[in-house]
Design an enzyme around this catalytic site. Sequence first.
Site, PDB file in Angstrom:
ATOM      1  N   SER A  30       0.821  -1.220   0.000  1.00 46.14           N
ATOM      2  CA  SER A  30       0.000   0.000   0.000  1.00 46.14           C
ATOM      3  C   SER A  30       0.855   1.271   0.000  1.00 46.14           C
ATOM      4  O   SER A  30       0.412   2.317  -0.480  1.00 46.14           O
ATOM      5  CB  SER A  30      -0.934  -0.013   1.212  1.00 46.14           C
ATOM      6  OG  SER A  30      -0.178   0.004   2.410  1.00 46.14           O
ATOM      7  N   THR A  31       2.084   1.216   0.491  1.00 43.06           N
ATOM      8  CA  THR A  31       2.948   2.398   0.437  1.00 43.06           C
ATOM      9  C   THR A  31       3.551   2.532  -0.958  1.00 43.06           C
ATOM     10  O   THR A  31       3.555   3.603  -1.561  1.00 43.06           O
ATOM     11  CB  THR A  31       4.057   2.322   1.502  1.00 43.06           C
ATOM     12  OG1 THR A  31       3.486   1.952   2.761  1.00 43.06           O
ATOM     13  CG2 THR A  31       4.780   3.656   1.643  1.00 43.06           C
ATOM     14  N   ALA A  86       8.029  -1.689   3.621  1.00 38.90           N
ATOM     15  CA  ALA A  86       8.542  -2.696   4.558  1.00 38.90           C
ATOM     16  C   ALA A  86       7.512  -2.902   5.661  1.00 38.90           C
ATOM     17  O   ALA A  86       6.710  -2.015   5.959  1.00 38.90           O
ATOM     18  CB  ALA A  86       9.868  -2.263   5.176  1.00 38.90           C
ATOM     19  N   GLY A  99       4.773  -9.012   3.882  1.00 43.14           N
ATOM     20  CA  GLY A  99       3.384  -8.960   4.321  1.00 43.14           C
ATOM     21  C   GLY A  99       2.405  -9.044   3.154  1.00 43.14           C
ATOM     22  O   GLY A  99       1.318  -9.593   3.277  1.00 43.14           O
ATOM     23  N   GLU A 106      10.684  -9.158  -4.644  1.00 46.36           N
ATOM     24  CA  GLU A 106      11.163  -7.901  -4.037  1.00 46.36           C
ATOM     25  C   GLU A 106      12.626  -8.024  -3.642  1.00 46.36           C
ATOM     26  O   GLU A 106      13.422  -7.098  -3.844  1.00 46.36           O
ATOM     27  CB  GLU A 106      10.331  -7.560  -2.802  1.00 46.36           C
ATOM     28  CG  GLU A 106       8.918  -7.131  -3.116  1.00 46.36           C
ATOM     29  CD  GLU A 106       8.086  -6.946  -1.859  1.00 46.36           C
ATOM     30  OE1 GLU A 106       8.355  -7.637  -0.846  1.00 46.36           O
ATOM     31  OE2 GLU A 106       7.176  -6.099  -1.882  1.00 46.36           O
TER      32      GLU A 106
HETATM   33  O1  DER Z   1       4.942  -7.288   1.055  1.00 47.76           O
HETATM   34  C1  DER Z   1       5.781  -6.423   1.196  1.00 47.76           C
HETATM   35  O2  DER Z   1       7.004  -6.657   1.330  1.00 47.76           O
HETATM   36  C2  DER Z   1       5.327  -4.993   1.329  1.00 47.76           C
HETATM   37  O3  DER Z   1       6.272  -4.101   0.809  1.00 47.76           O
HETATM   38  C3  DER Z   1       5.134  -4.724   2.811  1.00 47.76           C
HETATM   39  O4  DER Z   1       6.311  -5.042   3.435  1.00 47.76           O
HETATM   40  C4  DER Z   1       4.758  -3.283   3.101  1.00 47.76           C
HETATM   41  O5  DER Z   1       3.451  -3.156   2.724  1.00 47.76           O
HETATM   42  P1  DER Z   1       2.615  -1.853   3.157  1.00 47.76           P
HETATM   43  O6  DER Z   1       3.344  -0.690   2.496  1.00 47.76           O
HETATM   44  O7  DER Z   1       1.262  -2.115   2.577  1.00 47.76           O
HETATM   45  O8  DER Z   1       2.635  -1.769   4.662  1.00 47.76           O
END
Ligand code: DER
Length: 232
Positions: A30-31, A86, A99, A106
Amino acid sequence: SPSDNAKLAAAKRAVEFIEAGMRVGLGTGSTAFWMVKCLGERVREEGLNIVGVPTSSRTAAQAREEGIEIVTLDEARWLDLTIDGADEFDPEMNLIKGGGGAHLQEKIVATASDRMIVIADPSKAVDHLGTFPLPVEVIPFGREATRALIERSLREQDVWARDVTLRMSGDAPFVTDEGNHIFDLSLRRIGDPRELSLMLNQVPGVVENGLFIDICDCVIIGHGDGRAETRE
Ligand code: DER
């Protein structure tokens, strides 16, 4: 929402580091979603000439919609910069990622880059990694034997795991872009992330774990008021 404002602030700042001619790794989550959006605006409004290498099929789809030129990692061969989110980062800028279920691509993309910038809201900062369950990608074949081997290795390392949970999507196992499954390890606190990462990847059947050690060079923390602070 305040969290979206914080993510946008970090994403906006990170996109300023992208220069014409760069090959850029595009993260997942989401970021990273806000980063791809901001990058798309620069490509369309400035005619910024870059190519993007996505770290998941969903990032690839979003980037194409934004008008960003996508190439494969094999076509790019090496990247100038990867920007990704992250789940946790510690004072040494070691990370837990995965996550979103994309940590295999990645990690490959981030490692094949001259520089990796993590964009995050303040909730991702931790003193010690491990509050967030550690994702471990495994091949489907012999998955339950792999689980037993992971648990045995953790015991041998005196790493206490409250749970080793198969990640589900509805009532079926979650399946990654590569067709693999994910175990989430509830470890609470990881004393030696480097040792744990090495040990986990020795287990037959394990493809990759979500610990990013010595990969991240810079963390940009966004705040709800639009501020972004950069840590290197
Ligand atoms: O899956 C991943 O590695 C994402 O980058 C996670 O680590 C961060 O996801 P978020 O920006 O939705 O918190």
